[in-house]
Design an enzyme around this catalytic site. Sequence first.
Site, PDB file in Angstrom:
ATOM      1  N   GLU A 166       6.203   1.748  -3.890  1.00  0.00           N
ATOM      2  CA  GLU A 166       5.628   0.835  -5.275  1.00  0.00           C
ATOM      3  C   GLU A 166       7.083   0.340  -5.807  1.00  0.00           C
ATOM      4  O   GLU A 166       7.199  -0.067  -7.044  1.00  0.00           O
ATOM      5  CB  GLU A 166       5.173   1.385  -6.122  1.00  0.00           C
ATOM      6  N   GLU A 267      -2.040   5.539  -0.099  1.00  0.00           N
ATOM      7  CA  GLU A 267      -3.160   6.287  -1.343  1.00  0.00           C
ATOM      8  C   GLU A 267      -4.677   5.507  -1.143  1.00  0.00           C
ATOM      9  O   GLU A 267      -4.688   4.485  -1.058  1.00  0.00           O
ATOM     10  CB  GLU A 267      -2.548   6.468  -2.195  1.00  0.00           C
TER      11      GLU A 267
END
Length: 453
Positions: A166, A267
């Site tokens: 990220e 995720e």
Amino acid sequence: MKGFALVSAIAALQAVSAEPTKSQQSPPSKRASSLPVVSASGTAFWAGDERFYLRGIDYQPGGASANIDPLADPDLCKRDIKQFADLGVNTIRVYAVDNSADHDECMNALAEQGIYLVLDVNNPLYSINRADPHISYNTKYLQSVFATVEMFAKYDNTLAFFSGNEVINDEEGTDESAPYVKAVTRDIKNYLASRNLRHVPVGYSAADVASNRMQTAEYFNCGSDDARSDFFAFNDYSWCNSNFKTSGWDQKVKNFTDYGLPIFLSEWGCIENRPRKFEELSALMSDQMSAVYSGGLMYEYSVEDNKFGIVTIDGNSIDNSNEFDLFKSALSKYPAPTGSGGAASTTHAVECPTSGPNWRVDPEAIPEMPAAAQKYMEDGAGEGPGLKGDGSQQAGDSGTATASVASGAPSPTNTDGGSSGSGGDDSAGASLRSSLMISGITAAFTVVGALLL
């Protein structure tokens, strides 16, 4: 990722450099070899001759702020491995490890239960600052990353390395970090090759950001083979006790069809509606997705500040929530598909994304590895600084990149011809290399001046 946002805000990336000297492989750790190694080939993962789907869970007890390595504490990891075995998962993701500690006991215990590891190579102290990537991409940082890579590449049940998580998100300007993330991927692949280590697949875990997800994916699968990722992963929280179409997952299959690399969800697990039913597995483990996706990792194991977990840890005691049983039931109800699942047998590159408001990245420029880091390619990284060292974000005096380099040809430190271990390239990848050769790009690096970031 949700719980690791603070860490990954500074975590990510790297680069490459001069001529390597072939070095001897370090002696292997004492470890179990009961599991076949997993490789990336075509658009899927394979354990031997069998298609491998990630049916796993994200594991960071204490959360990101605790900065704990659960694989360095045998009592802690064995307590939780019993839980993983009960659930029936085959993979865990760990977000940070202590690269000065011993991991044999926990890695062996995982292998005995048939469980693989996906590992982030960064930690809060040794990572790239997306706000100032150049100064934080330095020799001291690379030493920590390479020490982690060398330590875990020796375990047969290390499935993959994340070079960043990220780093590129929806904040303005974070796309400027993209070349550093790509450089990290390149450097890890070159380190594995230079050190004669097993080629553990290397890739990136992208944020749940629709505005630049496709550009990010395309960027990591374009250019020269040595800088391309071996797979792409992204975090997704859009299925909220809904269904395949309402969640938009049907479009995420369509968008990534013919992407050319293995893809999985690093995720998943929306908590807007509770209890979670984990019906995402009904799609992930079906022919609706199997030709494009190789499963994913549910977020997450332990309840932390963000309340995503399915167990509560209090000292040495663990309390399973009803969602623990629901996840266990879903894993049992939706087994992995059999056969190839429709995966393509070859990989291929894609076109680099065009520039626009959400993507201002020059595809031809990635930072050169600091010259001082070349010694690690030759001699190995040695013992890592662990989780409590001095840190690397401001260690520019240890050596930083001095140039941008064109990514059109394999870098000199790549000793295996730039192979990603992906089972061969199709005509798209071959024509890309041919066109570059015809254009006269035969040098290993082409200096294009200061970093175009």
